[in-house]
Design an enzyme around this catalytic site. Structure first.
Site, PDB file in Angstrom:
ATOM      1  N   TYR A  92      -5.194  20.073  10.762  1.00 27.42           N
ATOM      2  CA  TYR A  92      -4.579  21.401  10.604  1.00 27.42           C
ATOM      3  C   TYR A  92      -3.330  21.283   9.734  1.00 27.42           C
ATOM      4  O   TYR A  92      -3.108  22.077   8.818  1.00 27.42           O
ATOM      5  CB  TYR A  92      -4.239  21.930  11.998  1.00 27.42           C
ATOM      6  CG  TYR A  92      -3.586  23.296  12.040  1.00 27.42           C
ATOM      7  CD1 TYR A  92      -4.322  24.463  11.842  1.00 27.42           C
ATOM      8  CD2 TYR A  92      -2.218  23.427  12.313  1.00 27.42           C
ATOM      9  CE1 TYR A  92      -3.713  25.706  11.907  1.00 27.42           C
ATOM     10  CE2 TYR A  92      -1.611  24.672  12.384  1.00 27.42           C
ATOM     11  CZ  TYR A  92      -2.358  25.801  12.178  1.00 27.42           C
ATOM     12  OH  TYR A  92      -1.757  27.039  12.248  1.00 27.42           O
TER      13      TYR A  92
ATOM     14  N   SER B  43       2.354  27.265   8.399  1.00 25.65           N
ATOM     15  CA  SER B  43       2.753  26.944   9.776  1.00 25.65           C
ATOM     16  C   SER B  43       3.913  25.972   9.672  1.00 25.65           C
ATOM     17  O   SER B  43       4.132  25.372   8.604  1.00 25.65           O
ATOM     18  CB  SER B  43       1.571  26.254  10.480  1.00 25.65           C
ATOM     19  OG  SER B  43       1.988  25.620  11.686  1.00 25.65           O
TER      20      SER B  43
END
Ligand SMILES: NC(=O)c1ccc[n+]([C@@H]2O[C@H](COP(=O)([O-])OP(=O)(O)OC[C@H]3O[C@@H](n4cnc5c(N)ncnc54)[C@H](O)[C@@H]3O)[C@@H](O)[C@H]2O)c1
Length: 253
Positions: free
Chosen positions: A151, A138
């Site tokens: 995350y 990401s």
């Protein structure tokens, strides 16, 4: 076509970018085992796949399933050239409200599932004289994320692991890369909003994302699938160990 006769496995394949990837890879000539927990959506995908998409149900929060699916897929395909470890999820809870069971679950899905899959895949790729592995991280695996620190930590782990594998397996003719999407318009967007979106509502969340993205919009699943296809294909034959942002310029800042 970029993936003629390639034997591929994609995880989290029934929705979003994984699904777009399966469709793209088949259009480029591959046969794909599509791995997901959602049997119904996998069957829909396979039904539209003209015999080139083989569904395989697996819960990738189960370590044994993460090992098993690779061998099952290689058995069904007759070998393995390409692996896209795409599975992952947002991390519920904030910095001061860590819920350890969900932390462990997302660590399993976001990091460990790919680690275990690679451990099993490398032997199959060696037998074929090489291969190509792709992880999904990401933009939060490239720059810190105020809204989702855990995350972000998990996605940085993915990038570090992939870069290390790239060094280790270059001699085996196995390339290892990472695609790093910006916020992309898939069903996961609702989870991002729920877990990290703040109190302004989904529209405010999306507006903030657009504002932080030089191109002023969210990504589309097919745009990530195109990058995944390139990185997995022989067109990227001298590309290994990179973490490629596909983010409308988000990480230029
Ligand atoms: N959408 C975004 O904005 C975005 C941005 C950056 C990175 N990512 C990453 O992309 C990946 C997936 O995103 P997406 O947007 O394509 O998601 P999505 O929500 O469209 O699809 C996720 C898929 O994962 C499957 N899945 C969920 N739990 C599973 C499990 N335990 N075992 C097997 N399959 C399971 C679901 O059934 C679903 O088909 C994740 O790694 C995520 O971190 C997403």
């Amino acid at each position: 076509m970029k993936l003629v006769n390639k034997l591929a496995v994609v995880t989290a394949a029934a929705s979003g970018m994984g699904r777009a990837g399966v469709e793209k890879f088949v259009a480029e000539g591959a046969t794909v085992v599509a791995v997901d927990i959602n049997r119904e959506r996998l069957d829909e995908l396979a039904a539209a796949g003209g015999g080139k998409v083989i569904p395989l149900v697996a819960d990738l929060t189960d370590p044994e399933a993460c090992r098993r699916f690779v061998h099952e897929a290689a058995g069904m395909l007759g070998g393995l050239d390409l692996l896209w470890n795409h599975a992952g999820s947002t991390v519920p809870g904030g910095v001061e409200q860590i819920d350890l069971p969900s932390y462990d679950r997302t660590m399993m899905l976001n990091v460990t599932s790919g680690v275990l899959a690679c451990a099993e895949a490398i032997g199959h790729m060696r037998k074929r004289g090489g291969g190509s592995i792709l992880f999904t991280a990401s933009v939060a695996g490239l720059v810190g994320s105020m809204g989702s620190p855990i995350y972000s930590a998990e996605k940085f782990a993915v990038v570090g692991y992939a870069k290390s594998l790239a060094q280790r397996f270059a001699a085996d003719n196995v390339r290892v890369n990472v695609v790093c999407p910006g916020i992309t318009d898939t069903p996961m967007l609702a989870d991002f909003y729920k877990d990290h979106g703040g109190s302004g509502g989904p529209e405010a969340y999306e507006a903030a994302v657009r504002g932080a993205t030089p191109m002023g919009r969210l990504g589309r699943a097919d745009e990530i699938a195109n990058a995944a296809c390139f990185l997995l294909s022989d067109e990227a034959s001298f590309v290994t160990g990179i973490a490629m942002p596909v983010d409308g310029g988000y990480t230029c800042r």
